[in-house]
Design an enzyme around this catalytic site. Sequence first.
Site, PDB file in Angstrom:
ATOM      1  N   THR A 263      -3.505   5.499   3.862  1.00  0.00           N
ATOM      2  CA  THR A 263      -2.069   6.152   3.247  1.00  0.00           C
ATOM      3  C   THR A 263      -2.065   6.889   2.096  1.00  0.00           C
ATOM      4  O   THR A 263      -1.433   7.680   1.751  1.00  0.00           O
ATOM      5  CB  THR A 263      -1.456   4.906   3.208  1.00  0.00           C
ATOM      6  OG1 THR A 263      -1.365   3.957   4.404  1.00  0.00           O
ATOM      7  CG2 THR A 263       0.308   5.417   2.965  1.00  0.00           C
TER       8      THR A 263
ATOM      9  N   LYS B 121       0.718  -1.247  -0.022  1.00  0.00           N
ATOM     10  CA  LYS B 121      -0.015  -0.066  -0.092  1.00  0.00           C
ATOM     11  C   LYS B 121       0.847   1.145  -0.041  1.00  0.00           C
ATOM     12  O   LYS B 121       0.501   2.318  -0.532  1.00  0.00           O
ATOM     13  CB  LYS B 121      -0.935   0.170   1.132  1.00  0.00           C
ATOM     14  CG  LYS B 121      -0.323  -0.121   2.478  1.00  0.00           C
ATOM     15  CD  LYS B 121      -0.228   1.299   3.142  1.00  0.00           C
ATOM     16  CE  LYS B 121       0.509   0.874   4.570  1.00  0.00           C
ATOM     17  NZ  LYS B 121       0.830   2.389   5.170  1.00  0.00           N
TER      18      LYS B 121
END
Length: 338
Positions: A246, A189
Amino acid sequence: MSKVSFLGAGSWGTALAVMLAKNGHSVVLWSAISAEVKMLSKHREHKDRLPGVKLPGTVIVTDDLEKACKGHDLVVFSVASPYVRETAKKAAVFMPKGQRIVNVAKGIENDTFKTLRDIICEEIPDADVSVLSGPSHAEEVSVDMPTTVVVGSLNEKSAALIQEIFMNDTFRVYISPDITGIELGGSIKNVIALAAGVCDGLGFGDNTKAALITRGIAEIARLGMAIGGKLETFAGLSGIGDLIVTCTSSHSRNHNAGYLIGKGKTMEEAMAEVNQVVEGVYSAKAAYGLAKKYNVSMPIVEQVNKVLFENVPATEAIKNLLTRDRCNEYPDLGWIKN
């Protein structure tokens, strides 16, 4: 009350140390950086990473690795991913057999493609190593903002113990046996978040961000399942949950570095300006290497690598993604015959 030691006193290690001390546990916070130890000892706060967040008086700050490794119910590896192997190698001589460890960093080693848990297990073979991951910025955890994470372990008793140690009214902890899925979701990610930052730096909008997150989790899940992770994990906290936070947050060092690259900075300039370890840069090559090893299509990860390491302009990388061959969103779905 449990005795807990943290190896690594950056923002995440410090935030968790503060939280566990508030939970009533005995906490030792170790750093290999002498200036960091002096700052934390003198000011009782991490002025560089978490200004204003005070260490409870019960937290012991030290640079003595032996003291940080011996006599604890749980040792938390909270050093940044590039330093996990080095730290584990040094700590191994002080670790008692069967020591429970939980790694809270995220990343994949460039040369070996090993996850951080794999590295710790390799360097400390007698340890019982778990992982903790999920959408959890240190800046928010340190001030008790509601947060939810997941602990992955092969040992259910260890997972339950870590859950008990960490969980409180604002920090909810789930447990799972899918270590592979949790680690890969948490690591890759960061690569997608770099791409999200680039898109923001280029001035793109919500449509672009939504597409990137959606196709990003598809890439992560494809690779993760090829290696042995479970689909449910990628739909959970360490998959889509961690990816969303994120890719969208100003707290994300990966997003911020990507943003600077989108504004025209080089990778080196962006990392220097962020002034923290940008995990996605370290994981990008490994993620692409794993994609090739397992013959998994990861076009976003591929283009991030081209931007970072082959000096491909970000605008060209975006065009490369949008002009690929036409395809079905889910090729396994069949059509109703007319």
